[in-house]
Design a protein around this motif. Structure first.
Motif, PDB file in Angstrom:
ATOM      1  N   ALA A  37       0.836  -1.208   0.000  1.00 27.58           N
ATOM      2  CA  ALA A  37       0.000   0.000   0.000  1.00 27.58           C
ATOM      3  C   ALA A  37       0.870   1.257   0.000  1.00 27.58           C
ATOM      4  O   ALA A  37       0.591   2.224  -0.723  1.00 27.58           O
ATOM      5  N   LEU A  38       1.939   1.238   0.790  1.00 23.81           N
ATOM      6  CA  LEU A  38       2.798   2.422   0.875  1.00 23.81           C
ATOM      7  C   LEU A  38       3.570   2.645  -0.425  1.00 23.81           C
ATOM      8  O   LEU A  38       3.807   3.783  -0.828  1.00 23.81           O
ATOM      9  N   VAL A  39       3.939   1.545  -1.095  1.00 15.38           N
ATOM     10  CA  VAL A  39       4.623   1.696  -2.379  1.00 15.38           C
ATOM     11  C   VAL A  39       3.679   2.330  -3.399  1.00 15.38           C
ATOM     12  O   VAL A  39       4.085   3.168  -4.216  1.00 15.38           O
ATOM     13  N   ALA A  40       2.390   1.971  -3.332  1.00 17.52           N
ATOM     14  CA  ALA A  40       1.405   2.606  -4.221  1.00 17.52           C
ATOM     15  C   ALA A  40       1.394   4.118  -3.975  1.00 17.52           C
ATOM     16  O   ALA A  40       1.397   4.916  -4.928  1.00 17.52           O
ATOM     17  N   ALA A  41       1.409   4.515  -2.698  1.00 18.60           N
ATOM     18  CA  ALA A  41       1.446   5.944  -2.373  1.00 18.60           C
ATOM     19  C   ALA A  41       2.731   6.577  -2.898  1.00 18.60           C
ATOM     20  O   ALA A  41       2.726   7.693  -3.432  1.00 18.60           O
ATOM     21  N   LEU A  42       3.840   5.842  -2.785  1.00 17.04           N
ATOM     22  CA  LEU A  42       5.136   6.343  -3.275  1.00 17.04           C
ATOM     23  C   LEU A  42       5.082   6.638  -4.775  1.00 17.04           C
ATOM     24  O   LEU A  42       5.561   7.672  -5.237  1.00 17.04           O
ATOM     25  N   LEU A  43       4.449   5.729  -5.530  1.00  8.44           N
ATOM     26  CA  LEU A  43       4.366   5.927  -6.975  1.00  8.44           C
ATOM     27  C   LEU A  43       3.567   7.189  -7.298  1.00  8.44           C
ATOM     28  O   LEU A  43       3.937   7.964  -8.179  1.00  8.44           O
ATOM     29  N   LEU A  44       2.465   7.392  -6.566  1.00  8.32           N
ATOM     30  CA  LEU A  44       1.667   8.610  -6.784  1.00  8.32           C
ATOM     31  C   LEU A  44       2.507   9.855  -6.511  1.00  8.32           C
ATOM     32  O   LEU A  44       2.510  10.804  -7.292  1.00  8.32           O
ATOM     33  N   VAL A  45       3.233   9.841  -5.381  1.00 12.73           N
ATOM     34  CA  VAL A  45       4.056  11.006  -5.031  1.00 12.73           C
ATOM     35  C   VAL A  45       5.149  11.226  -6.080  1.00 12.73           C
ATOM     36  O   VAL A  45       5.477  12.354  -6.435  1.00 12.73           O
ATOM     37  N   THR A  46       5.691  10.116  -6.613  1.00 13.15           N
ATOM     38  CA  THR A  46       6.772  10.217  -7.592  1.00 13.15           C
ATOM     39  C   THR A  46       6.283  10.855  -8.890  1.00 13.15           C
ATOM     40  O   THR A  46       6.925  11.749  -9.433  1.00 13.15           O
ATOM     41  N   TYR A  47       5.132  10.408  -9.366  1.00  9.60           N
ATOM     42  CA  TYR A  47       4.731  10.843 -10.701  1.00  9.60           C
ATOM     43  C   TYR A  47       3.732  12.004 -10.696  1.00  9.60           C
ATOM     44  O   TYR A  47       3.372  12.515 -11.746  1.00  9.60           O
ATOM     45  N   ILE A  48       3.261  12.419  -9.523  1.00 11.81           N
ATOM     46  CA  ILE A  48       2.396  13.609  -9.461  1.00 11.81           C
ATOM     47  C   ILE A  48       3.034  14.623  -8.507  1.00 11.81           C
ATOM     48  O   ILE A  48       2.679  14.697  -7.330  1.00 11.81           O
ATOM     49  N   PRO A  49       4.004  15.410  -8.991  1.00 11.56           N
ATOM     50  CA  PRO A  49       4.692  16.364  -8.108  1.00 11.56           C
ATOM     51  C   PRO A  49       3.731  17.329  -7.410  1.00 11.56           C
ATOM     52  O   PRO A  49       4.022  17.806  -6.309  1.00 11.56           O
ATOM     53  N   ALA A  50       2.567  17.589  -8.014  1.00 13.41           N
ATOM     54  CA  ALA A  50       1.624  18.545  -7.413  1.00 13.41           C
ATOM     55  C   ALA A  50       1.190  18.099  -6.016  1.00 13.41           C
ATOM     56  O   ALA A  50       0.902  18.929  -5.154  1.00 13.41           O
ATOM     57  N   LEU A  51       1.167  16.786  -5.771  1.00 14.43           N
ATOM     58  CA  LEU A  51       0.781  16.300  -4.450  1.00 14.43           C
ATOM     59  C   LEU A  51       1.687  16.900  -3.376  1.00 14.43           C
ATOM     60  O   LEU A  51       1.259  17.208  -2.265  1.00 14.43           O
TER      61      LEU A  51
END
Lengths: 427, 143
Positions: free
Chosen positions: A402-416
């Motif tokens: 689950a945390l890796v999924a969050a990591l991917l979002l943070v990686t590819y959506i800098p706006a977050l």
């Protein structure tokens, strides 16, 4: 053979045979400084200068604040309030744990402190309600990774000092990703609890919730003072950390009346040792970083990476995989010092925002605190619960995913990461 | 160590208060706190060696026979002693050059080597604690 392979190889070899990180990283540095005649005489001055930096002073004070807040039981009020609010749903106590870790994260600066503060309250509570003890321990460890992102954060202080990125801006940028990591954990908690029929207590009445909120007010106020102070432009992060220490002591002495001289001594002692364990790594990993850069090793690794691909999306993926693997073997502070000299030129080349990059790297290293064999959060959770490291490690897998999924979002959506600091106009 | 952290916290707190209420920052406090910070780190490092609480990777070694574990303990201790012996040596060199040049600290203008002296003094303490820590770890493995 490339001298760089030898430098890293020696470090890695020492690490494998359980030489403490500072020695394992320090000896190769000295050896190479001497052999390549890079100015070994300045070693002592270098070590001194690596520690004697004003922004790093936030570290001992935030660690001390965490010890004090834990001692005076600031987390108990928070947990009681959350339990009445959301406890009875499926996996309720698990969700309370997640929310509790996120909230306590806004007071404390490190993951292990969060694991200890929430774990000592929530692990026994979950076990009493029939939750598996390995699950409970693994969940606390995983939820406490959010603490590394939720400001204040010792990790961001170190990243800011190395890269000269703004620490208040990093703090603000960590909020949304930290919450996102907390949200990501809800799915596995709910799913596993549903399968096993784990729930919580009864719903609180509004009056009870109101009363619990009132009783938790001192705990809820702490983040407001710390973060409000920083963003209101009243305090620097270091000053906010000092204020947090004083706030915690006042709370213990005046409100809870459970903080005496003996407690002061014990918290000072605990915080002093914890601080030193971090800071001596800062000192020697800084020496290693300097040695590697001076030898040109770090440049060569960067060029090697760019030789593989020029595609920034794939490079980011590669970096994350490297960091996940490094996170299994090393602590976050060493990783910053060893890897940032390699990554900084990449940041320049691809025009990556250093604050966003710092958040991405920090999410990754936060996950590193729950990936065995070297996993401080798991270690603390295992100690508190009495469950074995093996058992805790087994249960942590779904949370890791689950945390890796969050990591991917943070990686590819800098706006977050960048949305909140831009909104607040934090420089 | 406890005293050092207590003093650091107090001095830093006083500085926040004075800066905020009388808009007067005591610049010299920064120098004191930062220098104490170095001492604190070295003192705490010594304690952590005695307790065996420095970060490390024990996964492989823990799964080896006792003789290997004991060898690893003493090898790590030996390397630690070498590391801090060098640090002491270069620390003394640093002190000598600071005394020769008469380097003084930035805001209090006291001799810089007073601060630097912490490195050899506490470095020696660290070496003693490394040996103690290794003896304790060795005893634990044997029993």
């Amino acid at each position: 053979m490339d001298s760089g392979i030898l430098l890293f190889g020696l470090f890695f070899l020492f690490l494998l045979i359980n030489v403490p990180i500072i020695t394992a990283i320090g000896i190769p540095s000295l050896l190479f400084l001497w052999y390549f005649n890079l100015g070994i005489q300045v070693t002592a001055a270098n070590i001194y200068a690596n520690i004697a930096k004003f922004p790093l002073l936030a570290i001992p004070f935030f660690i001390l604040a965490g010890f004090i807040m834990d001692k005076v039981g600031l987390s108990r009020g928070l947990v009681r309030f959350l339990n009445l609010l959301i406890g009875p749903v499926t996996g309720g106590l698990g969700l309370v744990t997640v929310a509790g870790c996120v909230l306590f994260g806004a007071i404390s600066g490190t993951g292990p402190a969060d694991t200890a503060a929430i774990g000592t309250v929530m692990i026994p509570a979950m076990v009493k309600r029939g939750y598996n003890i390995g699950f409970a321990a693994a969940l606390v460890a995983a939820a406490a990774t959010t603490d590394v992102l939720i400001p204040p954060s010792v990790a961001f202080v170190v990243f800011g000092v190395i890269t000269e990125a703004s620490i208040p801006r990093l703090f603000a940028a960590g909020v949304v990703p930290g919450l996102l990591m907390g949200l990501a954990l809800i799915a596995p908690v709910w799913w596993i609890s549903r399968k096993n029929g784990w729930g919580g207590d009864r719903w609180g009445t509004w009056a009870e919730i109101g009363q619990a909120a009132w009783e938790a007010k001192w705990g809820l106020m702490a983040p407001v003072i710390i973060l409000g102070g920083i963003y209101g432009g009243i305090f620097t992060p270091t000053e906010a950390a000092v204020i947090a220490v004083v706030y915690g002591i006042l709370f213990g002495v005046a409100v809870e009346r459970n903080f005496g001289w003996q407690d002061l001594y014990e918290t000072l002692r605990g915080a002093a040792v914890s601080t030193s364990v971090v800071m001596i790594v800062v000192a020697f990993a800084g020496l290693f970083s300097w040695t590697g850069s001076t030898m040109g090793v770090m440049d060569r690794v960067t060029k090697g990476l760019l030789g593989l691909t020029q595609n920034p999306i794939i490079i980011l993926l590669l970096l994350n995989v490297m960091l996940i693997i490094a996170g299994m073997l090393l602590d976050a502070i060493s990783i910053y010092y060893v890897f940032l000299p390699i990554f900084l030129p990449l940041m320049k080349q691809f025009h990556w925002d250093p604050v966003w990059f710092g958040v991405m790297m920090t999410v990754n290293l936060a996950i590193g605190t729950i990936t065995p064999p070297v996993a401080v959060n798991l270690y603390v959770a295992s100690n508190i619960s009495g469950a074995s490291m093996n058992e805790v490690s087994r249960w942590v897998m779904p949370f890791f995913v689950a945390l890796v999924a969050a990591l991917l979002l943070v990686t590819y959506i800098p706006a977050l990461s960048l949305w909140l600091p831009d909104l607040l106009g934090v420089k | 160590m406890v005293l050092v952290l207590a003093v650091m916290t107090m001095v830093a707190f006083i500085n926040v208060v004075t800066r905020y209420f009388i808009r007067f920052s005591l610049a010299f406090t920064e120098e004191i706190v930062v220098s104490l910070f170095v001492w604190l780190t070295l003192l705490g490092t010594a304690v952590a060696f005695r307790q065996g609480s420095h970060l490390g990777f024990s996964f492989l070694v823990d799964r080896c026979p006792k003789s290997v574990q004991r060898t690893a303990i003493w090898l790590a201790a030996l390397l630690g002693i070498v590391l801090f012996a060098f640090l002491i040596y270069f620390g003394i060199g640093q002190i000598q050059s600071e005394r020769q040049l008469g380097t003084t600290s930035e805001s209090l203008a006291i001799p810089q080597w007073w601060y630097t002296a912490g490195i050899p003094v506490f470095g020696l303490l660290i070496i003693v604690r490394i040996v103690e820590g290794a003896i304790a770890a060795d005893r634990k493995v044997r029993s």
